[in-house]
Design a protein around this motif. Sequence first.
Motif, PDB file in Angstrom:
ATOM      1  N   ASP A  21      -7.735  11.030  -3.755  1.00  0.00           N
ATOM      2  CA  ASP A  21      -6.789  10.058  -4.302  1.00  0.00           C
ATOM      3  C   ASP A  21      -5.678   9.795  -3.286  1.00  0.00           C
ATOM      4  OD1 ASP A  21      -8.178   9.935  -6.679  1.00  0.00           O
ATOM      5  OD2 ASP A  21      -6.835  11.314  -7.744  1.00  0.00           O
ATOM      6  N   GLU A  22      -5.242   8.550  -3.203  1.00  0.00           N
ATOM      7  CA  GLU A  22      -4.228   8.160  -2.226  1.00  0.00           C
ATOM      8  C   GLU A  22      -2.929   8.954  -2.384  1.00  0.00           C
ATOM      9  OE1 GLU A  22      -1.931   4.226  -0.513  1.00  0.00           O
ATOM     10  OE2 GLU A  22      -3.813   3.963  -1.606  1.00  0.00           O
ATOM     11  N   GLU A  23      -2.567   9.301  -3.608  1.00  0.00           N
ATOM     12  CA  GLU A  23      -1.315  10.040  -3.814  1.00  0.00           C
ATOM     13  C   GLU A  23      -1.300  11.373  -3.070  1.00  0.00           C
ATOM     14  OE1 GLU A  23      -0.850  12.288  -7.705  1.00  0.00           O
ATOM     15  OE2 GLU A  23      -2.562  10.988  -8.191  1.00  0.00           O
ATOM     16  N   PHE A  24      -2.473  11.993  -2.899  1.00  0.00           N
ATOM     17  CA  PHE A  24      -2.533  13.292  -2.234  1.00  0.00           C
ATOM     18  C   PHE A  24      -2.414  13.185  -0.710  1.00  0.00           C
ATOM     19  CE2 PHE A  24      -5.134  14.329  -6.147  1.00  0.00           C
ATOM     20  CZ  PHE A  24      -4.072  14.888  -6.810  1.00  0.00           C
ATOM     21  N   TRP A  25      -2.723  12.036  -0.156  1.00  0.00           N
ATOM     22  CA  TRP A  25      -2.617  11.822   1.291  1.00  0.00           C
ATOM     23  C   TRP A  25      -1.187  12.002   1.789  1.00  0.00           C
ATOM     24  CZ3 TRP A  25      -5.883  10.421   5.337  1.00  0.00           C
ATOM     25  CH2 TRP A  25      -7.232  10.279   5.003  1.00  0.00           C
ATOM     26  N   PHE A  26      -0.219  11.609   0.981  1.00  0.00           N
ATOM     27  CA  PHE A  26       1.181  11.570   1.422  1.00  0.00           C
ATOM     28  C   PHE A  26       2.051  12.627   0.750  1.00  0.00           C
ATOM     29  CE2 PHE A  26      -0.765   7.394   1.878  1.00  0.00           C
ATOM     30  CZ  PHE A  26      -0.585   7.186   3.232  1.00  0.00           C
ATOM     31  N   CYS A  68       0.227   3.114   7.856  1.00  0.00           N
ATOM     32  CA  CYS A  68      -1.226   3.000   7.721  1.00  0.00           C
ATOM     33  C   CYS A  68      -1.693   3.534   6.368  1.00  0.00           C
ATOM     34  CB  CYS A  68      -1.931   3.764   8.832  1.00  0.00           C
ATOM     35  SG  CYS A  68      -1.816   2.964  10.437  1.00  0.00           S
ATOM     36  N   SER A  69      -2.699   2.888   5.833  1.00  0.00           N
ATOM     37  CA  SER A  69      -3.310   3.329   4.577  1.00  0.00           C
ATOM     38  C   SER A  69      -4.290   4.464   4.865  1.00  0.00           C
ATOM     39  CB  SER A  69      -4.057   2.161   3.928  1.00  0.00           C
ATOM     40  OG  SER A  69      -5.210   1.846   4.711  1.00  0.00           O
TER      41      SER A  69
END
Length: 149
Positions: A21-26, A68-69
Amino acid sequence: MLFSYRNDIRKTLIPYLNKLDEEFWFKKSDVYPTNLAWIISHISSSEDYWVNEIGLKKSCFLKLNDDCSPKEIVDSYIQIRHYTDDILHTLDDSQLNQLVEVPKFSDGWTPPSVPTLNWLFNHVYTHEAYHVGQISIIARINGFQKPLF
């Protein structure tokens, strides 16, 4: 084949990253302020730097930044390794044994071995393995699933 296991980490890591999930990347924590997006960007940018600027005396080509995504980061991570693999497959023993000039780093780090092009590739792959270990730490601290290495 030279460095035949160099991409084994990626066989587990890339599918993991693509499903994360994108939330965990950041996500960051107070006890470990580095996030997964930074780690993967750093691995990719470092490989670009070492292979191109140091090894080949060419300009880096990845354009990673804080905006960056996750998809852009993964795409760069994949792209730089395809590029590096293509170069590695064209080199013969005499080229791999050529010395490379390593810059002076502010922290005083110097190569532990004679810095040849062969050493440079080994450095890139062991650097990646070191930082991939951090991903499990980041996942555990921040409460999301870690990659299954």
